[in-house]
Design a protein around this motif. Structure first.
Motif, PDB file in Angstrom:
ATOM      1  N   ALA A  31       1.189   3.717 -78.682  1.00  0.00           N
ATOM      2  CA  ALA A  31       0.011   3.753 -77.811  1.00  0.00           C
ATOM      3  C   ALA A  31      -1.209   4.297 -78.540  1.00  0.00           C
ATOM      4  CB  ALA A  31       0.299   4.623 -76.590  1.00  0.00           C
ATOM      5  N   ARG A 149      -2.529   9.350 -65.641  1.00  0.00           N
ATOM      6  CA  ARG A 149      -2.293   8.874 -66.999  1.00  0.00           C
ATOM      7  C   ARG A 149      -1.320   7.705 -66.948  1.00  0.00           C
ATOM      8  NH1 ARG A 149      -1.013  14.770 -69.708  1.00  0.00           N
ATOM      9  NH2 ARG A 149      -3.057  15.739 -69.305  1.00  0.00           N
ATOM     10  N   ASN A 151       0.483   4.702 -69.391  1.00  0.00           N
ATOM     11  CA  ASN A 151       0.777   4.170 -70.714  1.00  0.00           C
ATOM     12  C   ASN A 151       1.541   2.868 -70.550  1.00  0.00           C
ATOM     13  OD1 ASN A 151       1.368   3.695 -73.374  1.00  0.00           O
ATOM     14  ND2 ASN A 151       2.784   5.411 -73.606  1.00  0.00           N
ATOM     15  N   ARG A 156      -3.140   3.158 -73.477  1.00  0.00           N
ATOM     16  CA  ARG A 156      -2.956   4.429 -72.780  1.00  0.00           C
ATOM     17  C   ARG A 156      -4.262   4.783 -72.083  1.00  0.00           C
ATOM     18  NH1 ARG A 156      -0.672   9.177 -76.265  1.00  0.00           N
ATOM     19  NH2 ARG A 156       1.160   7.838 -76.086  1.00  0.00           N
TER      20      ARG A 156
END
Length: 281
Positions: A31, A149, A151, A156
């Motif tokens: 990422a 958050r 990913n 990301r």
């Protein structure tokens, strides 16, 4: 209900799983380091006949991310993301890792990504959430989650949302009002006994209808007695073919079985039942 926590960004990505070879999950790649994105606008909750949608944009320009969380009357959610412009047509099946600080509990879910497939020509992602996923999301919001958050593959995202508790509560309140608009009680919901719904049979359709292209989706609000038997059925989504729509409620009332009431449950409970009828040839 098709009941609980999520039209997607404003360009909801369609589920392209069927077009993927072997339905395999693509392994995540390394990422990129995320750039924190601040809100570009306030949270907004809107509804259609079947869903409530919570949306907000983060960042500006080509780095903007449009976040959406959709919740339907069946209790199924969908998280959507629209990212950078991308005209190259592609479809991918990935794994999304969602973390909501400060608890930092991670939810790993299948994600579908596509680009160049809509008029907006943006790289879009669609992440399906079932009831358990929505419960974990709600718990994280109640614990003070103030950041999202995500990913997915080599992307990301760090969305600095601020506390999301009020926004999630507004989404669920919208869904409760949606259920009430169908004449059902959101505090008296039940579901099929055993989880499966083997009640619908194409053979119940008139022969002439089975030979046509008639078919499509039906969604019904069903009243249920304490023994778990349906006592009434009202369609809120119809196929447009009266013969098909009539059979939908007939099959539910004839064969439908729901969980029996427990001590303290109301005398009348409700369920939302959906079925997609195969189109004839």
């Amino acid at each position: 209900m098709r009941t609980l926590l999520a039209i997607l960004l404003l360009t909801l990505a369609a589920n392209p799983a069927a077009s993927l070879p072997n339905g395999q999950l693509k392994a995540p790649t390394k990422a990129r380091t995320p750039v924190p994105l601040l809100p570009a606008e306030k949270w907004k909750v809107e509804n259609t006949t079947l869903t409530c949608v919570l949306t907000r944009g983060f960042g500006e320009g080509v780095g903007r991310v449009d976040f959406g969380l959709e919740l339907d009357a069946l209790g199924i959610g969908n998280m959507s993301l629209a990212l950078e412009p991308n005209k190259r047509e592609s479809i991918e099946k990935l794994v999304a890792h969602i973390v909501l600080p400060p608890s930092d509990k991670e939810i790993a879910l299948p994600a579908y990504a596509e680009s160049g497939m809509t008029a907006a020509d943006r790289y879009s992602m669609s992440i399906r959430l079932d009831r358990e996923d929505l419960e974990r999301l709600t718990e994280a919001a109640a614990d003070g989650a103030d950041e999202i958050r995500i990913n997915v593959g080599d992307r990301r995202m760090d969305l600095r949302s601020g506390p999301i508790k009020a926004a999630i509560a507004a989404l669920f309140n919208c869904q409760r009002l949606l259920v009430r608009s169908w004449g059902a009680d959101p505090d008296a919901m039940t579901e099929a006994d055993g989880g499966d719904i083997p009640w619908f049979r194409d053979g119940d359709l008139p022969f002439a209808v089975r030979k046509t292209s008639a078919g499509g989706l039906t969604i019904a609000a069903v009243s249920v007695d304490r023994a778990g038997k349906p006592t009434g059925c009202r369609l809120f989504v119809v196929t447009g073919t009266p013969a098909v729509d009539a059979v939908a409620c007939t099959d539910i009332v004839k064969r439908g079985r729901f969980k029996p009431a427990r001590t303290g449950d109301p005398a009348v409970r409700w369920a939302v039942v959906s079925h997609r009828w195969a189109r004839g040839r």
